[in-house]
Scaffold this active site. Structure first.
Site, PDB file in Angstrom:
ATOM      1  N   ARG A   1       0.853  -1.188   0.000  1.00 48.02           N
ATOM      2  CA  ARG A   1       0.000   0.000   0.000  1.00 48.02           C
ATOM      3  C   ARG A   1       0.898   1.250   0.000  1.00 48.02           C
ATOM      4  NH1 ARG A   1      -0.549   4.612   2.635  1.00 48.02           N
ATOM      5  NH2 ARG A   1      -0.185   3.550   4.614  1.00 48.02           N
ATOM      6  N   ASP A   2       1.500   1.520   1.128  1.00 50.55           N
ATOM      7  CA  ASP A   2       2.352   2.702   1.265  1.00 50.55           C
ATOM      8  C   ASP A   2       3.508   2.654   0.262  1.00 50.55           C
ATOM      9  OD1 ASP A   2       3.711   4.904   2.219  1.00 50.55           O
ATOM     10  OD2 ASP A   2       3.688   4.281   4.302  1.00 50.55           O
TER      11      ASP A   2
ATOM     12  N   HIS B   1       4.786   3.856  12.943  1.00 55.79           N
ATOM     13  CA  HIS B   1       4.994   3.850  11.484  1.00 55.79           C
ATOM     14  C   HIS B   1       6.094   4.881  11.213  1.00 55.79           C
ATOM     15  CE1 HIS B   1       3.520   3.542   7.229  1.00 55.79           C
ATOM     16  NE2 HIS B   1       4.168   4.693   7.168  1.00 55.79           N
TER      17      HIS B   1
ATOM     18  N   CYS C   1      10.344   8.725  -0.542  1.00 54.03           N
ATOM     19  CA  CYS C   1       9.675   9.870   0.066  1.00 54.03           C
ATOM     20  C   CYS C   1       9.160  10.782  -1.039  1.00 54.03           C
ATOM     21  CB  CYS C   1      10.661  10.617   0.962  1.00 54.03           C
ATOM     22  SG  CYS C   1       9.981  12.142   1.621  1.00 54.03           S
TER      23      CYS C   1
HETATM   24 ZN    ZN Z   1       4.943   5.195   5.342  1.00 52.95          ZN
END
Ligand code: ZN
Length: 319
Positions: free
Chosen positions: A16-17, A213, A246
């Site tokens: 997901r992330d 997280h 990121c």
């Molecule tokens: Zn994350």
């Protein structure tokens, strides 16, 4: 729930992330293979998709199929991100075990990320929690909330820890089962991590499940994990091979690396239930599914130290 045979629960968020910001579609069969292989390696919880509309992301058009396949596996908590009530309706329909909602502690970040105020996000969560309470079947589903930018924000800079407490208390009143303190942009340091968990514990009590997280954007991801361990945190998100950089710093790392996290925990004598050798092999599936993505991680490159013993075979737990 935490199983007695492990000390620390690690949750895979790469599906997901890790892939939400990648344009290249991760093929459905390879997503299934990844989930199966990582569950077989011993990972007990995997966030398998995000129930966003196809107009928002083409990466998750196969949510229903991926969830259905993951739910066939034993000993696996299948979770999914839900951005709103519509996403939650789809989630409940699939029978997913756990849903993750995300709200930013920074007002500006929440506006930028989900295009609504924090108050509106709290209202969305209230709707999801009401839907969860509406049937016996739905009540089986765990509701977790990620407190994004809890440790810093690319727009507002420092974030007031008092705001983390205030929003956390609101979410618990509305029915959240778990809160994930999230260093969304990788600003945190270990002292700050210690302080925010202590503050949350003091206000929320000992019974609230607080997870972590963390991102490794500035190299402090595992140092922050260690600080959280010292505060009693026993549940951590991570992404195999650190997948998902990121979005605010192209080329920089994002989520902490699952393989390195498991190595650190097992080396410290903390049982994760994960077979590290089997876990590292799963990276090949990720590489095959996303040939253009860089795979991060120190253990996969350097190998395990000579004489390394995983926690379940180590003589004693000294942590
Ligand atoms: Zn994350």
């Amino acid at each position: 729930m935490m199983r007695a045979d492990i000390d620390v629960r690690v949750c895979e968020v790469g599906l997901r992330d890790g892939i939400q910001g990648i344009d290249q579609f991760f093929p459905t069969d390879k997503k299934k293979a990844w989930i199966r292989a990582e569950a077989a390696a011993g990972v007990r919880e995997i966030e398998v998709c995000s129930f966003v509309p196809p107009s928002v992301s083409g990466q998750f058009v196969d949510c229903e199929e991926v969830v259905a396949d993951a739910l066939k596996l034993d000993n696996l908590t299948v979770s999914a991100l839900v951005p709103n009530l519509r996403g939650a309706e789809r989630g409940f329909a699939t029978g997913v075990n756990k849903m993750n909602f995300v709200l930013s502690i920074s007002e500006s970040h929440n506006q930028a990320n989900v295009r609504c105020s924090r108050e509106d996000s709290l209202d969305r969560f209230r709707q999801i929690a009401e839907l969860r309470g509406s049937t016996a079947e739905n009540r089986e589903v765990t509701l977790a909330v990620g407190l994004a930018t809890a440790l810093g924000c690319t727009i507002e800079g420092q974030v007031d820890p008092g705001e983390v407490v205030r929003i956390a208390e609101r979410l618990l009143e509305l029915g959240a089962d778990e809160l994930a303190v999230s260093d969304t942009v990788g600003y945190a340091n270990p002292t700050q991590v210690r302080d925010v968990y202590r503050l949350l514990r003091r206000h929320l009590g000992d019974d609230v499940l607080l997870s972590a997280h963390f991102h490794d954007t500035r190299g402090l991801g595992l140092a922050n994990v260690h600080a959280a361990l010292n505060e009693g945190v026993r549940q951590f998100d991570a992404s195999l091979a650190g997948l998902g950089g990121c979005p605010f710093a192209p080329g920089a790392s994002g989520n902490i690396v699952m393989d390195d996290l498991v190595f650190m925990l097992e080396a410290m004598g903390l049982k994760t239930g994960v077979d590290l050798d089997a876990l590292v092999v799963v990276r090949e599936i990720v590489a095959a599914g996303l040939p253009n993505e860089p795979l991060l991680g120190a253990i996969a490159k350097a190998g395990l130290p000579k004489g390394f013993a995983a926690a379940h075979v180590a003589a004693a737990t000294n942590f």
